[in-house]
Design a protein around this motif. Structure first.
Motif: not given
Ligand code: SF4
Ligand code: SF4
Ligand code: SF4
Ligand code: SF4
Lengths: 212, 298
Positions: B71-85
């Motif tokens: 979902l991250a790859e297709s909707n927010l291409p090129g962005q790293d994933i950041v988690a707070t937990c």
């Protein structure tokens, strides 16, 4: 003894090490253990009374073929996933995952200890979060506290009352979740289909190993 | 445009009305000040956490994380994933590592994802918010917006397990990580040394083995008090909840008089950046941090 358990015991006859290697997640690492004992000294101190057999001992028992003793043990269920052992092991065994893997295998065979609280937590948590794709904290708490039956649930609920009230006051426990108003994913259907497929594929892969 | 953009994975506990909603509020105001744009991954799902291992088995757990990657790859291409937990971050990193190193597991994962109409091309990088702060921005950048240093306040940085082991923050030691102390100092506070910095609080077993977990938590809080700390600071929602909400029960059981507020690093930063008590989500603390509430009002 359950059926799945008898079948696997027969399939692997006197080779419990091989059984763990093929059937438990990360089980192939067990033979790398050199029995130094670092992991046993790393488990959280206050959990020690619950560890009949710390990791090093479990690995030794696997090699010695103590199948029933290992699989029915409470020990693996005491793992808090703190990864202390994992980062210290000189042989780089992924101990945390091996402990989880053996526990999961015992549960799959139906020989895990009855009423094991951490097993219950694991079941409850997974069922809760996969139902809608996200955790419903109120329902999770309810099912956890009512596991010993209604009266015990109320008693535990009362003990926990102050904890819960504090969270509600701080707007960190949403009572609406109990009524189904909680957080969910939109594509619940897709999630369930994907998980059903994953389960099927995993079962296939493990069966293929046992048949080989 | 913001100076950095990330695909945000808040995790279940940081949603509105959930147990770590105050973490989310403070992270949002912190990111605003630092000009970091975080966009929620559309329709993200729970990662399953380590504790689901017995019921879930291996593949279903990775597939849950994989859905978020896709979902991250297709909707927010090129962005790293950041988690707070910390738990979400660890679970996602573990899945990424296993999938990238095991082509059979990856093939099975893709087959399962197909059922949800999804597919992975390349798994994005996965960062904890702390990594974004200290690696992508750096302590100097974090210091620039400080308007009100938390001078004279003593904090015990409680790192716990999951941001520290097994991956850890780059360049930190497992036995004595210092990033949290440095964050405390960056906002002008004093980080007290104490010996329970990386002790496990019991994690999810606080539910299933409460007596043993509470004994661990008691050791942590006691050591913080003994070394002069007024408050505890954590990077993880479960550590935060565990060390905060059981203090009352521990007091009953052991006759202690614990009443130590437990804050997120992000709450301290918002306050130092001049934010209000509300922006720092101080009302979300079960044990109220009176000293910080006064400080915010000044
Ligand atoms: S630390 Fe590693 S090598 Fe040593 S006993 Fe434990 S598993 Fe075996
Ligand atoms: S991860 Fe589990 S087995 Fe390893 S030290 Fe922690 S509690 Fe013990
Ligand atoms: S850490 Fe826990 S609550 Fe957060 S997303 Fe993962 S499983 Fe859900
Ligand atoms: S909640 Fe406890 S077990 Fe989890 S990361 Fe924090 S200290 Fe470790």
């Amino acid at each position: 003894m359950s059926n799945a358990n008898e079948q696997m015991a027969a399939r692997y006859k006197n080779n419990f090490l091989k059984e763990i290697e093929e059937q438990a997640e990360m089980g192939e690492w067990v033979k790398m253990c050199m029995q130094c004992g670092v992991c046993s000294g790393s488990c959280p101190t206050n959990f020690h009374p619950g560890w009949d057999h710390p990791p090093q001992e479990i690995f030794m028992m696997i090699r010695a073929g103590k199948r029933e003793e290992v699989l029915t043990s409470n020990s693996m269920w005491m793992c808090t996933s703190c990864y202390n052992c994992y980062v210290r092991c000189p042989r780089k065994l992924p101990i945390t995952h091996i402990m989880h893997g053996i526990a999961e295998y015992a549960y799959r065979l139906g020989v895990a200890p009855k009423f094991q609280p951490t097993l219950h937590l694991s079941q409850t948590f997974w069922n809760n979060c996969t139902k809608t794709g996200r955790v419903n904290e109120v329902k999770l708490t309810q099912s956890l506290y009512f596991k010993d039956g209604f009266m015990a649930g109320i008693k535990k609920g009362l003990e926990m009352k102050d904890v819960a009230l504090g969270l509600v006051k701080a707007k960190r426990l949403n009572i609406m979740e109990a009524l189904g108003g909680g957080h969910k994913c939109k594509d619940i259907k897709g999630i369930q289909a994907m998980l059903a497929k994953a389960k099927e594929l995993e079962a296939k892969r493990k069966a293929a190993k046992a048949a080989a | 445009m913001a100076r950095k953009e990330y695909a945000f994975y808040p995790g279940c506990s940081s949603q509105k009305g959930a147990s770590a909603s105050n973490y989310l509020t403070s992270v949002e105001s912190m990111c605003k000040t630092l000009d970091i744009k975080i966009t929620e991954i559309p329709d993200w799902n729970c990662c399953g956490a380590s504790i689901s291992y017995a019921e879930a088995g291996e593949l279903p757990r990775h597939v849950m994380n994989a859905r978020n990657f896709a979902l991250a790859e297709s909707n927010l291409p090129g962005q790293d994933i950041v988690a707070t937990c910390a738990a979400c971050w660890l679970g996602a990193r573990e899945s990424k590592e296993r999938l990238e190193h095991n082509s059979g597991l990856m093939a099975d994962t893709q087959e399962a994802l197909k059922e949800a109409g999804l597919n992975i091309k390349a798994i994005p990088e996965i960062k904890h918010m702390v990594e974004v702060l200290i690696e992508d921005l750096g302590y100097d950048e974090l210091k620039k917006p400080v308007k009100k240093p938390l001078a004279g306040m003593k904090f015990a940085g409680y790192v716990g397990c999951q941001t520290n082991r097994p991956f850890g923050i780059h360049g930190e030691s497992f036995e004595n990580p210092v990033y949290l102390d440095k964050l405390i100092e960056t906002v002008g506070g004093e980080a007290v040394p104490y010996d329970q910095k990386v002790t496990c609080c019991g994690g999810a077993l606080a539910f299933s083995e409460p007596d043993k977990a509470q004994a661990q938590i008691k050791d942590i809080i006691e050591s913080a008090y003994d070394n002069g700390a007024e408050m505890l600071v954590t990077p993880c929602p479960l550590c935060q909840a565990n060390t905060e909400v059981y203090q009352g029960q521990i007091n009953k059981k052991y006759g202690t008089k614990f009443n130590m507020p437990v804050l997120y690093y992000s709450q301290l930063m918002v306050l130092a950046y001049g934010g209000s008590a509300k922006e720092a989500a101080l009302p979300g603390n079960v044990i109220r941090a009176r000293k910080l509430e006064e400080f915010a009002g000044k």
